[in-house]
Enzyme design. Structure first.
Site, short mmCIF file in Angstrom:
data_model
loop_
_atom_site.label_atom_id
_atom_site.label_comp_id
_atom_site.label_asym_id
_atom_site.label_seq_id
_atom_site.Cartn_x
_atom_site.Cartn_y
_atom_site.Cartn_z
N GLY A 21 0.83 -1.20 0.00
CA GLY A 21 0.00 0.00 0.00
C GLY A 21 0.86 1.24 0.00
O GLY A 21 2.08 1.17 0.14
N SER A 25 -1.88 4.07 4.22
CA SER A 25 -2.96 3.32 3.58
C SER A 25 -3.62 2.33 4.53
O SER A 25 -4.67 1.76 4.21
CB SER A 25 -2.43 2.56 2.36
OG SER A 25 -1.43 1.64 2.75
N GLY A 26 -3.00 2.09 5.69
CA GLY A 26 -3.54 1.14 6.65
C GLY A 26 -2.83 -0.19 6.66
O GLY A 26 -3.28 -1.13 7.32
N HIS A 67 5.27 5.44 16.87
CA HIS A 67 4.82 4.13 16.38
C HIS A 67 4.98 3.06 17.45
O HIS A 67 4.11 2.18 17.59
CB HIS A 67 5.60 3.75 15.12
CG HIS A 67 5.20 4.54 13.93
ND1 HIS A 67 5.80 4.38 12.69
CD2 HIS A 67 4.27 5.51 13.75
CE1 HIS A 67 5.26 5.21 11.82
NE2 HIS A 67 4.33 5.91 12.44
N ASP A 104 8.28 -5.09 8.93
CA ASP A 104 7.82 -3.75 8.54
C ASP A 104 9.00 -2.79 8.49
O ASP A 104 9.49 -2.36 9.52
CB ASP A 104 6.77 -3.27 9.54
CG ASP A 104 5.98 -2.07 9.06
OD1 ASP A 104 6.21 -1.62 7.92
OD2 ASP A 104 5.14 -1.59 9.83
#
Length: 201
Positions: A21, A25-26, A67, A104
Site C-alpha cells: 500500500g 494506507s492502513g 509508532h 515492517d
C-alpha cells in the site's frame, strides 16, 4: 492447508501474507491486527515486530517512538526487534511455529542497502559482508521456509510518475522486483487503500 490465524476478514490468514500500500494506507495497522488476533487465539503464542526503520534524524526518532507507543497500546505483548539490514537472519532467528513475525517494512530495508544514510552505523551484527542480491535471495529463501506465520509489509510506489533521477529509477525498479518475488512466496497478497483491503492473491 489453512492457518489457525483469523483476522477481521472472513478468510483465514495464511502462514505468509504480503501487505502492500501507499503511505498511510492502513497496511501496518492490518499487520498489527493480524498479530493481535494471533496472540488472542491461543495461550503460549508470541509475536515479534521486525522493524527495518532507523532514526537518522530528530523527526524520524519522534516518528519511531510514536509508532512504538501506538503499537504497545494496540498489540500488548508483541516485542520489537530492529533489523535494518540483516533482515533474513533476524527472521530466521525469530520464526517459530508459535510465533507470528511482522516484517515492517521491505521498502526501508531496501533503502538501507541501495541508499544508506551517511553516518548511520548499523553495527557489525547487522551489516554482514554480503551484497544486496545475496541478502535478497536469502530473505526469499528464509521466508519460504519459516515454520510460523509471517506478515510482510511493503510500499507500492510504482503508481506515480516516472522518476527523473537514475538512482531513484533504479530503486523503484528494485522495489517492484522485490515485491513481485515476495508475492510469489506468500500465500496471500493484500493491497491496502484508504484503510480498506483488496485481496490480490
Amino acid at each position: 492447508m489453512t492457518s489457525p490465524m483469523q483476522p477481521s476478514a472472513p478468510a483465514l490468514l495464511p502462514w505468509q501474507e504480503l501487505i502492500l500500500g501507499g503511505q498511510k494506507s492502513g497496511k501496518t495497522r492490518r499487520a498489527e491486527q493480524a498479530a493481535r488476533t494471533w496472540l488472542d487465539g491461543a495461550p503460549g503464542r508470541e509475536a515479534v515486530y521486525l522493524a527495518t526503520g532507523q532514526a537518522w534524524d530528530a523527526e524520524m526518532r519522534q516518528r519511531i517512538q510514536r509508532h512504538q507507543d501506538d503499537r504497545a497500546a494496540r498489540v500488548p505483548g508483541m516485542r520489537t526487534q530492529e533489523a535494518p539490514r540483516a533482515l533474513a537472519q533476524a527472521l530466521q532467528a525469530c520464526s517459530q511455529p508459535q510465533t507470528l513475525v511482522v516484517v515492517d517494512c521491505l521498502t526501508l530495508w531496501l533503502t538501507h542497502w541501495m541508499m544508506p544514510m551517511e553516518g548511520v552505523d548499523f553495527g557489525a551484527d547487522q551489516a554482514p559482508a554480503q551484497d544486496w542480491s545475496a541478502q535478497r535471495a536469502l530473505f526469499l529463501e528464509v521466508l519460504a521456509a519459516c515454520p510460523g506465520p509471517v506478515v510482510v509489509v511493503g510500499n507500492e510506489i510504482g503508481l506515480g510518475v516516472i522518476p527523473m533521477g537514475r538512482e531513484v529509477r533504479a530503486f523503484v525498479d528494485a522495489l517492484g522486483s522485490l515485491n513481485q518475488d515476495v508475492a510469489q512466496v506468500c500465500r496471500h497478497v493484500t493491497l491496502m487503500a484508504a484503510g480498506l483491503p483488496l485481496q490480490l492473491k
